[in-house]
Design a protein around this motif. Structure first.
Motif, PDB file in Angstrom:
ATOM      1  N   LEU A  19       0.821  -1.211   0.000  1.00 29.85           N
ATOM      2  CA  LEU A  19       0.000   0.000   0.000  1.00 29.85           C
ATOM      3  C   LEU A  19       0.853   1.259   0.000  1.00 29.85           C
ATOM      4  N   HIS A  20       1.942   1.234   0.785  1.00 29.61           N
ATOM      5  CA  HIS A  20       2.787   2.427   0.887  1.00 29.61           C
ATOM      6  C   HIS A  20       3.635   2.623  -0.369  1.00 29.61           C
ATOM      7  N   PHE A  21       4.389   1.606  -0.763  1.00 25.65           N
ATOM      8  CA  PHE A  21       5.327   1.787  -1.864  1.00 25.65           C
ATOM      9  C   PHE A  21       4.644   1.809  -3.229  1.00 25.65           C
ATOM     10  N   ALA A  22       3.400   1.323  -3.301  1.00 22.98           N
ATOM     11  CA  ALA A  22       2.646   1.435  -4.544  1.00 22.98           C
ATOM     12  C   ALA A  22       1.933   2.779  -4.644  1.00 22.98           C
ATOM     13  N   GLY A  23       2.113   3.618  -3.628  1.00 23.40           N
ATOM     14  CA  GLY A  23       1.535   4.955  -3.669  1.00 23.40           C
ATOM     15  C   GLY A  23       0.068   5.017  -3.304  1.00 23.40           C
ATOM     16  N   LEU A  24      -0.446   3.976  -2.640  1.00 21.42           N
ATOM     17  CA  LEU A  24      -1.855   3.958  -2.241  1.00 21.42           C
ATOM     18  C   LEU A  24      -2.089   4.620  -0.889  1.00 21.42           C
ATOM     19  N   LYS A  25      -1.013   4.815  -0.101  1.00 25.13           N
ATOM     20  CA  LYS A  25      -1.106   5.554   1.160  1.00 25.13           C
ATOM     21  C   LYS A  25       0.264   6.146   1.475  1.00 25.13           C
ATOM     22  N   GLN A  26       0.257   7.345   2.060  1.00 25.17           N
ATOM     23  CA  GLN A  26       1.504   8.036   2.354  1.00 25.17           C
ATOM     24  C   GLN A  26       2.221   7.444   3.559  1.00 25.17           C
ATOM     25  N   THR A  27       1.455   7.040   4.567  1.00 25.03           N
ATOM     26  CA  THR A  27       2.066   6.536   5.800  1.00 25.03           C
ATOM     27  C   THR A  27       2.483   5.080   5.634  1.00 25.03           C
ATOM     28  N   PHE A  28       3.394   4.671   6.497  1.00 23.52           N
ATOM     29  CA  PHE A  28       3.893   3.289   6.505  1.00 23.52           C
ATOM     30  C   PHE A  28       3.743   2.797   7.936  1.00 23.52           C
ATOM     31  N   GLU A  29       2.602   2.209   8.226  1.00 22.69           N
ATOM     32  CA  GLU A  29       2.201   1.933   9.613  1.00 22.69           C
ATOM     33  C   GLU A  29       2.493   0.490   9.991  1.00 22.69           C
ATOM     34  N   ILE A  30       3.722   0.247  10.437  1.00 20.70           N
ATOM     35  CA  ILE A  30       4.091  -1.110  10.825  1.00 20.70           C
ATOM     36  C   ILE A  30       4.035  -1.318  12.337  1.00 20.70           C
ATOM     37  N   VAL A  31       4.044  -0.233  13.112  1.00 19.47           N
ATOM     38  CA  VAL A  31       4.003  -0.370  14.566  1.00 19.47           C
ATOM     39  C   VAL A  31       2.762  -1.137  15.012  1.00 19.47           C
ATOM     40  N   PRO A  32       1.551  -0.810  14.509  1.00 13.82           N
ATOM     41  CA  PRO A  32       0.367  -1.582  14.927  1.00 13.82           C
ATOM     42  C   PRO A  32       0.474  -3.063  14.587  1.00 13.82           C
ATOM     43  N   ILE A  33       1.143  -3.382  13.490  1.00 12.40           N
ATOM     44  CA  ILE A  33       1.301  -4.791  13.107  1.00 12.40           C
ATOM     45  C   ILE A  33       2.185  -5.505  14.126  1.00 12.40           C
ATOM     46  N   TYR A  34       3.269  -4.858  14.507  1.00  8.96           N
ATOM     47  CA  TYR A  34       4.132  -5.430  15.544  1.00  8.96           C
ATOM     48  C   TYR A  34       3.354  -5.615  16.850  1.00  8.96           C
ATOM     49  N   GLU A  35       2.513  -4.670  17.163  1.00 10.99           N
ATOM     50  CA  GLU A  35       1.750  -4.757  18.418  1.00 10.99           C
ATOM     51  C   GLU A  35       0.756  -5.904  18.384  1.00 10.99           C
ATOM     52  N   ARG A  36       0.159  -6.147  17.222  1.00 17.04           N
ATOM     53  CA  ARG A  36      -0.813  -7.242  17.115  1.00 17.04           C
ATOM     54  C   ARG A  36      -0.145  -8.606  17.224  1.00 17.04           C
ATOM     55  N   HIS A  37       1.124  -8.673  16.919  1.00 17.54           N
ATOM     56  CA  HIS A  37       1.840  -9.950  16.945  1.00 17.54           C
ATOM     57  C   HIS A  37       3.000  -9.856  17.938  1.00 17.54           C
ATOM     58  N   ALA A  38       2.700  -9.310  19.080  1.00 13.35           N
ATOM     59  CA  ALA A  38       3.748  -8.981  20.053  1.00 13.35           C
ATOM     60  C   ALA A  38       4.550 -10.194  20.492  1.00 13.35           C
ATOM     61  N   ARG A  39       3.930 -11.359  20.575  1.00 13.37           N
ATOM     62  CA  ARG A  39       4.669 -12.519  21.092  1.00 13.37           C
ATOM     63  C   ARG A  39       5.851 -12.876  20.194  1.00 13.37           C
ATOM     64  N   LEU A  40       5.699 -12.633  18.892  1.00 15.69           N
ATOM     65  CA  LEU A  40       6.779 -12.953  17.963  1.00 15.69           C
ATOM     66  C   LEU A  40       8.009 -12.088  18.185  1.00 15.69           C
ATOM     67  N   THR A  41       7.835 -10.974  18.882  1.00 15.50           N
ATOM     68  CA  THR A  41       8.939 -10.024  19.062  1.00 15.50           C
ATOM     69  C   THR A  41       9.549 -10.094  20.464  1.00 15.50           C
ATOM     70  N   GLU A  42       9.079 -11.003  21.277  1.00 13.27           N
ATOM     71  CA  GLU A  42       9.556 -11.067  22.661  1.00 13.27           C
ATOM     72  C   GLU A  42      10.843 -11.888  22.773  1.00 13.27           C
ATOM     73  N   LEU A  43      11.722 -11.450  23.653  1.00 16.94           N
ATOM     74  CA  LEU A  43      12.988 -12.153  23.862  1.00 16.94           C
ATOM     75  C   LEU A  43      12.742 -13.585  24.306  1.00 16.94           C
ATOM     76  N   ASP A  44      11.785 -13.794  25.182  1.00 11.92           N
ATOM     77  CA  ASP A  44      11.502 -15.138  25.688  1.00 11.92           C
ATOM     78  C   ASP A  44      11.129 -16.088  24.544  1.00 11.92           C
ATOM     79  N   THR A  45      10.377 -15.588  23.574  1.00 13.92           N
ATOM     80  CA  THR A  45       9.994 -16.426  22.436  1.00 13.92           C
ATOM     81  C   THR A  45      11.218 -16.868  21.649  1.00 13.92           C
ATOM     82  N   ALA A  46      12.106 -15.924  21.355  1.00 10.88           N
ATOM     83  CA  ALA A  46      13.310 -16.256  20.601  1.00 10.88           C
ATOM     84  C   ALA A  46      14.190 -17.239  21.367  1.00 10.88           C
ATOM     85  N   LEU A  47      14.350 -17.014  22.662  1.00 15.40           N
ATOM     86  CA  LEU A  47      15.197 -17.894  23.462  1.00 15.40           C
ATOM     87  C   LEU A  47      14.609 -19.293  23.575  1.00 15.40           C
ATOM     88  N   ARG A  48      13.294 -19.379  23.735  1.00 13.06           N
ATOM     89  CA  ARG A  48      12.664 -20.705  23.848  1.00 13.06           C
ATOM     90  C   ARG A  48      12.693 -21.435  22.500  1.00 13.06           C
TER      91      ARG A  48
END
Length: 497
Positions: free
Chosen positions: A30-59
């Motif tokens: 959407l962003h790089f095709a010029g369909l929206k100016q913003t590049f909103e990845i923070v909400p995506i990270y928040e929705r999948h927070a477990r994938l970004t946790e240190l404990d997940t990577a270590l386990r």
């Protein structure tokens, strides 16, 4: 010590990773095709927070069982843990690149259009002003973000159990040390070849030798404006369709492939592929400009598109979305390099002086492989440095030494690929070169017109990224991946004129 994950937990993480990547890809589209100016990845990270946790990577690290699938999921989680720390910077960089502009000669030029303008500018002094304007914007607005991100990534790599970022990727199975040795040998074996071929190319198109060239001259040479008439904008898509048809692929009838051809002001001018759902929804985005560089970019992205579109839906997430990216880059290069293949040029375009153009394409390939060889050597030093700001001069020394054209020290952080992606490109060039040789030996120099070759490619594309480039090459040809094979390919093209 971290506790291993249960099978149910592993399955849930795998499914979550699939959705996470699909959402990131759609946002990027959407962003790089010029369909929206913003590049909103923070909400995506928040929705999948477990994938970004240190404990997940270590386990996940504690759950390794010797299979590639498990290791790839571990690598993914570790990378998302690191990525979560720099998501704000990545979002801000993308938005700045979409909104920043420079005033050059009383004209306001968007940041993302500065490089295309340099490529298309005939006046050398204007090219220099455009390049300096780009460097000024990078230094003032982007480098503080790159520097902040680099510091965080280096610090957090230790928490993942590795002394350095480089050591982390060694544990992921990246053959960095062997590849670095191959890069040094490649730079040595092709040094004289580059000086001779590079000087000839710069002299032909700009009127001076390589030792007089500046960094703002190189994009103009690669633009290949003298060949524009042979690569018209209106023939780009028909040429791609015709090539794929030879291989038994009807691009227009692929229900899982979307072609985004619309003109939008903020659309990235370079073609790109977005595999939002593999293989169900793959988007090929293009903003046709014409010229050899634009054709090469389209065919490159079409290689990605066909790879992902033909990937078997039965494969696991780790085998479709993760794995060795040298594989998909190799398929992209296989189609891209058709545009500098003299047989393809004659068959499809009735091309004037095809061997001459192929030699120029080989010289450009030599530039890029030498450049990425130096980049990998630089990145290995950068990621081992206590203070990355001390590597500015080293960046100039290594890349300038490889290319005989001095880069700007402004790019010492901007010109760094996340996750040692430079190594993936280097291995992809070798993979493509050796596989192309096999296709020529098996099906003839016009292999791209043979349905049997297309059948083989579709079979290999169907494997997704289940196997590494090394394994695929060994399976098909019995060979091991060798960067020097690219040098052999280049020498062959240069010797034909």
């Amino acid at each position: 010590m971290a506790a291993p994950l249960t099978q149910n937990e592993l399955d849930a993480l795998s499914a979550d990773a699939d959705r996470f990547m699909a959402e990131l890809d759609e946002e990027a589209y959407l962003h790089f095709a010029g369909l929206k100016q913003t590049f909103e990845i923070v909400p995506i990270y928040e929705r999948h927070a477990r994938l970004t946790e240190l404990d997940t990577a270590l386990r996940l690290g504690a759950s390794l069982d010797g299979t590639r699938r498990r290791r790839e999921l571990w690598r993914f989680a570790a990378e998302q843990y690191l990525g979560n720390f720099v998501r704000d910077e990545a979002e801000r960089v993308a938005e700045l690149e979409a909104t920043l502009a420079a005033v050059v000669d009383d004209e306001e030029i968007p940041f993302r259009m500065l490089r295309p303008r340099i490529m298309n500018e005939d006046d050398r002094a204007t090219r220099e002003r455009l390049e300096r304007a780009r460097n000024d914007l990078t230094e003032e607005h982007l480098n503080p973000l790159y520097l902040q991100a680099a510091g965080v990534v280096h610090r957090e790599a230790e928490r993942l159990g590795a002394p350095t970022y480089t050591d982390l990727y060694r544990t992921f199975g990246f053959p960095l040390d062997d590849l670095a040795d191959q890069c040094r040998r490649f730079l040595d074996s092709t040094e004289r070849l580059w000086q001779e071929a590079g000087s000839r190319l710069f002299r032909t198109h700009l009127g001076f030798d390589l030792d007089e060239a500046k960094r703002w001259d190189a994009p103009r040479v690669w633009r290949g404006v003298a060949w524009d008439d042979a690569f018209p904008r209106e023939r780009m898509l028909p040429a791609l369709e015709g090539t794929l048809d030879w291989l038994g692929v009807d691009l227009r009838s692929q229900e899982n492939v979307e072609l985004d051809l619309e003109e939008r002001p903020s659309k990235d001018p370079r073609a790109f592929c977005v595999p939002i759902e593999i293989p169900e929804r793959v988007i090929l985005v293009m903003k046709p400009q014409g010229g050899p560089e634009d054709w090469g970019a389209l065919f490159h992205e079409a290689g990605h598109t066909e790879h992902f579109a033909h990937t078997s839906a039965s494969l696991a997430v780790e085998e479709k979305r993760l794995g060795d990216n040298a594989v998909t880059e190799g398929w992209a290069m296989l189609l891209e390099h058709l545009t500098i293949d003299p047989v393809w040029l004659e068959r499809l375009l009735d091309f004037p002086r095809p061997h001459e153009f192929a030699a120029e394409g080989a010289t450009q390939l030599l530039w890029f492989v030498r450049r990425y060889s130096a980049k990998l050597l630089y990145e290995l030093e950068l990621h081992a440095a206590a203070d990355v700001t001390q590597l500015r001069n080293r960046y100039v020394e290594l890349l300038g030494g490889a290319l005989n054209v001095e880069p700007s020290d402004t790019d010492y952080l901007a010109d760094v690929d996340d996750g040692f992606y430079a190594s993936e490109y280097l291995r992809a060039w070798a993979f493509e070169s050796q596989l192309r040789s096999y296709l020529r030996e098996t099906f003839g120099n016009a292999w791209f017109t043979r349905r049997e070759a297309g059948s083989l490619l579709r079979e290999l594309w169907g494997e997704g990224q289940k196997h590494t480039a090394d394994e695929l090459l060994r399976e098909v040809t019995g060979e091991t991946l060798e960067l020097e094979s690219v040098a052999d390919r280049i020498r062959e093209a240069l010797a034909a004129v």
